[in-house]
Write a protein that holds these residues in place. Structure first.
Motif, PDB file in Angstrom:
ATOM      1  N   ASN A 144      11.910   6.142   0.258  1.00  0.00           N
ATOM      2  CA  ASN A 144      12.787   5.070   0.727  1.00  0.00           C
ATOM      3  C   ASN A 144      12.964   3.959  -0.306  1.00  0.00           C
ATOM      4  O   ASN A 144      13.431   2.873   0.025  1.00  0.00           O
ATOM      5  N   GLN A 145      12.587   4.234  -1.552  1.00  0.00           N
ATOM      6  CA  GLN A 145      12.731   3.234  -2.593  1.00  0.00           C
ATOM      7  C   GLN A 145      13.991   3.497  -3.422  1.00  0.00           C
ATOM      8  O   GLN A 145      14.454   4.634  -3.528  1.00  0.00           O
ATOM      9  N   VAL A 146      14.531   2.421  -3.975  1.00  0.00           N
ATOM     10  CA  VAL A 146      15.638   2.521  -4.920  1.00  0.00           C
ATOM     11  C   VAL A 146      15.112   2.131  -6.298  1.00  0.00           C
ATOM     12  O   VAL A 146      14.004   1.583  -6.431  1.00  0.00           O
ATOM     13  N   ALA A 147      15.886   2.409  -7.322  1.00  0.00           N
ATOM     14  CA  ALA A 147      15.432   2.143  -8.691  1.00  0.00           C
ATOM     15  C   ALA A 147      15.049   0.680  -8.875  1.00  0.00           C
ATOM     16  O   ALA A 147      14.083   0.359  -9.583  1.00  0.00           O
TER      17      ALA A 147
ATOM     18  N   GLY B   2      14.580  -7.500   3.277  1.00  0.00           N
ATOM     19  CA  GLY B   2      13.325  -6.856   3.624  1.00  0.00           C
ATOM     20  C   GLY B   2      12.317  -7.774   4.292  1.00  0.00           C
ATOM     21  O   GLY B   2      11.214  -7.346   4.621  1.00  0.00           O
ATOM     22  N   MET B   3      12.688  -9.050   4.514  1.00  0.00           N
ATOM     23  CA  MET B   3      11.772 -10.002   5.152  1.00  0.00           C
ATOM     24  C   MET B   3      12.024 -10.086   6.653  1.00  0.00           C
ATOM     25  O   MET B   3      11.535 -10.978   7.323  1.00  0.00           O
ATOM     26  N   SER B   4      12.786  -9.146   7.161  1.00  0.00           N
ATOM     27  CA  SER B   4      13.006  -8.942   8.587  1.00  0.00           C
ATOM     28  C   SER B   4      13.767 -10.077   9.247  1.00  0.00           C
ATOM     29  O   SER B   4      13.399 -10.569  10.312  1.00  0.00           O
TER      30      SER B   4
ATOM     31  N   VAL C  17       2.424  -6.661   3.723  1.00  0.00           N
ATOM     32  CA  VAL C  17       1.611  -6.461   2.525  1.00  0.00           C
ATOM     33  C   VAL C  17       1.319  -4.980   2.343  1.00  0.00           C
ATOM     34  O   VAL C  17       1.478  -4.414   1.248  1.00  0.00           O
ATOM     35  N   LEU C  18       0.879  -4.339   3.394  1.00  0.00           N
ATOM     36  CA  LEU C  18       0.694  -2.880   3.423  1.00  0.00           C
ATOM     37  C   LEU C  18       0.999  -2.402   4.842  1.00  0.00           C
ATOM     38  O   LEU C  18       0.923  -3.168   5.799  1.00  0.00           O
ATOM     39  N   GLY C  19       1.299  -1.116   4.952  1.00  0.00           N
ATOM     40  CA  GLY C  19       1.606  -0.546   6.254  1.00  0.00           C
ATOM     41  C   GLY C  19       3.044  -0.083   6.333  1.00  0.00           C
ATOM     42  O   GLY C  19       3.760  -0.368   7.297  1.00  0.00           O
ATOM     43  N   LYS C  20       3.463   0.655   5.313  1.00  0.00           N
ATOM     44  CA  LYS C  20       4.864   1.071   5.208  1.00  0.00           C
ATOM     45  C   LYS C  20       5.195   2.130   6.271  1.00  0.00           C
ATOM     46  O   LYS C  20       4.683   3.243   6.231  1.00  0.00           O
TER      47      LYS C  20
ATOM     48  N   PHE D  78       8.344  -3.810   0.169  1.00  0.00           N
ATOM     49  CA  PHE D  78       7.972  -3.887   1.582  1.00  0.00           C
ATOM     50  C   PHE D  78       9.229  -3.862   2.436  1.00  0.00           C
ATOM     51  O   PHE D  78      10.345  -4.008   1.954  1.00  0.00           O
ATOM     52  N   GLY D  79       9.003  -3.670   3.747  1.00  0.00           N
ATOM     53  CA  GLY D  79      10.113  -3.613   4.681  1.00  0.00           C
ATOM     54  C   GLY D  79      10.614  -2.197   4.880  1.00  0.00           C
ATOM     55  O   GLY D  79       9.945  -1.216   4.552  1.00  0.00           O
ATOM     56  N   ALA D  80      11.823  -2.085   5.390  1.00  0.00           N
ATOM     57  CA  ALA D  80      12.376  -0.783   5.742  1.00  0.00           C
ATOM     58  C   ALA D  80      12.623   0.092   4.532  1.00  0.00           C
ATOM     59  O   ALA D  80      12.594   1.316   4.608  1.00  0.00           O
ATOM     60  N   GLY D  81      12.866  -0.529   3.385  1.00  0.00           N
ATOM     61  CA  GLY D  81      13.170   0.227   2.173  1.00  0.00           C
ATOM     62  C   GLY D  81      14.657   0.341   1.947  1.00  0.00           C
ATOM     63  O   GLY D  81      15.462  -0.333   2.592  1.00  0.00           O
TER      64      GLY D  81
END
Length: 419
Positions: free
Chosen positions: A343-346, A125-127, A28-31, A366-369
């Motif tokens: 670490n974000q994409v469009a 991104g859900m690991s 949820v948070l904690g990138k 969320f996740g690694a990006g």
């Protein structure tokens, strides 16, 4: 039902077959805060991997994936002869788990025929990769009785589910844990956030943890009037191959900042969070040490903002039912990912913005990006309709992303042995 560690310590009801379910997780948070010793707000989800393991008479692992196809065969008596690289992405994770457990608990692992099935989207991104590490480790530890005697190495080193999560994080990144010496990891420099969420998740609640070491800080119930919708962007959030360098750049920036701090101060702080907490002038000195490197500077500010302010403030806002404030804080976290982590994409930025425009209380990647998914917090009674509108808006903006999907979920429970 007892916690994961309790189930392992009690031993398997059937000595020759075990089955484990391991959930995916939503950050949820904690990138990118966990490996720096920071905070995260997490939820396990109701989708995940199922690992079915049957004992063999020999010391051979035959691991078959129903998710991506193929079989990996490992002779446990030939560990040193195996190459560092593996037969593809998922095989590398299998070999990493088998090698580390066999190194830390020599002679204890039993051979097994293992089948992996899943309801978890891959590279979203859900690991899913960390869920594979956790699931394989739990099945092999359980089948081999490594935790069941109560007096061996495992029991001496790992006494809580949080410690188990931290240990399995080191299995993945190759570091040591206490007296359990490190071995080959998978090549990514991550932490134990994912593993902790999977082992310590609480049904219908978010959990707040800090890391290095793992410490539980808060559990926040999520009422039945709210649901989480997860949209998968269609951009794979890989941490292997060419994507590994981008992922590792984010974590190596923390390593470099901590190296400069130790060299400058002579201190032996083990994490960036420990350095920050070392004294009233620590943050100012860290800023000075990273001032001439633009990426190190913005990475430091992102960590400070996310871990020290946004995670605890957002948890309090959600606990108080202040969804407007919660949404504002989450928006700030998304901005930090785009401008600080970079670490974000469009596609993930568009999904977050569209979720807010469609009326979500809050939304964040969320996740690694570098791909993956975005979560949105919405009213439960309109969650399905929101998911459809959100996905339609995204597909209009990015028509080439034909693999995009959206699903409604709730926080689920921790990993567990199943019949």
């Amino acid at each position: 039902m007892s916690d994961v560690l309790g189930q392992l310590a009690a031993g398997s009801p059937s000595a020759d077959r075990v089955r484990w379910f391991v959930p995916g997780r939503i950050e949820v948070l904690g990138k990118h805060t966990d490996y720096a010793g920071g905070r995260s707000l997490l939820a396990a989800v109701d989708a995940g991997h199922t690992i079915d393991a049957r004992a063999r008479e020999d010391r051979v692992l035959q691991v078959r994936s129903e998710v991506v196809g193929g079989t990996v065969t490992i002779d446990l008596d030939q560990r040193e002869a195996r190459p560092a690289e593996s037969d593809g992405h998922w095989g590398g994770y299998v070999r990493t788990v088998a090698d580390r457990l066999d190194a830390n608990f020599p002679g204890r692992l039993r051979g097994a025929d293992i089948t992996i099935s899943s309801t978890l989207p891959l590279a979203a991104g859900m690991s899913s990769s960390s869920a594979l590490v956790v699931g394989l480790a739990l099945a092999l530890i359980d089948l081999s009785g490594i935790a069941a005697d109560g007096t061996g190495t495992f029991a001496a080193e790992i006494t809580t589910p949080e410690q188990l999560g931290e240990y399995l994080g080191t299995v993945e990144n190759g570091q040591s844990f206490g007296g359990l010496e490190g071995y080959r990891g998978v090549g990514t420099f991550g932490g134990s956030e994912d593993h902790t969420a999977m082992l310590c998740g609480v049904p219908d609640a978010l959990v707040q943890y800090s890391f290095c070491p793992v410490r539980h800080e808060r559990t926040i119930g999520l009422g039945p009037e709210l649901s989480l919708v997860v949209a998968v962007s269609g951009v794979e959030a890989e941490k292997t191959g060419a994507a590994r360098e981008d992922y590792n750049r984010v974590s190596l920036a923390v390593t470099e900042t901590l190296r400069r701090w130790r060299e400058d101060t002579g201190r032996g702080d083990s994490s960036l969070a420990e350095a920050v907490a070392s004294g009233p002038g620590a943050v100012a000195r860290l800023r000075e040490l990273t001032a001439e490197d633009n990426y190190l500077g913005v990475r430091l500010e992102q960590f400070l903002t996310e871990s020290e302010r946004l995670v605890p403030a957002a948890a309090v806002a959600l606990e108080d039912g202040d969804l407007e404030e919660f949404g504002r804080l989450v928006d700030e976290s998304q901005t930090g990912a785009e401008q600080g982590l970079r670490n974000q994409v469009a596609e993930t930025s568009a999904l977050q913005r569209l979720a807010r425009e469609q009326g979500a209380h809050a939304a964040s990647a969320f996740g690694a990006g570098f791909g993956g998914s975005v979560w949105a917090l919405v009213a439960a009674e309109r969650a399905e309709e929101f998911a459809e509108r959100w996905l339609d808006a995204y597909r209009s903006a990015h028509p080439s992303r034909t693999g995009a999907t959206a699903a409604v979920t709730r926080p689920g429970g921790a990993a567990r042995r199943i019949a």
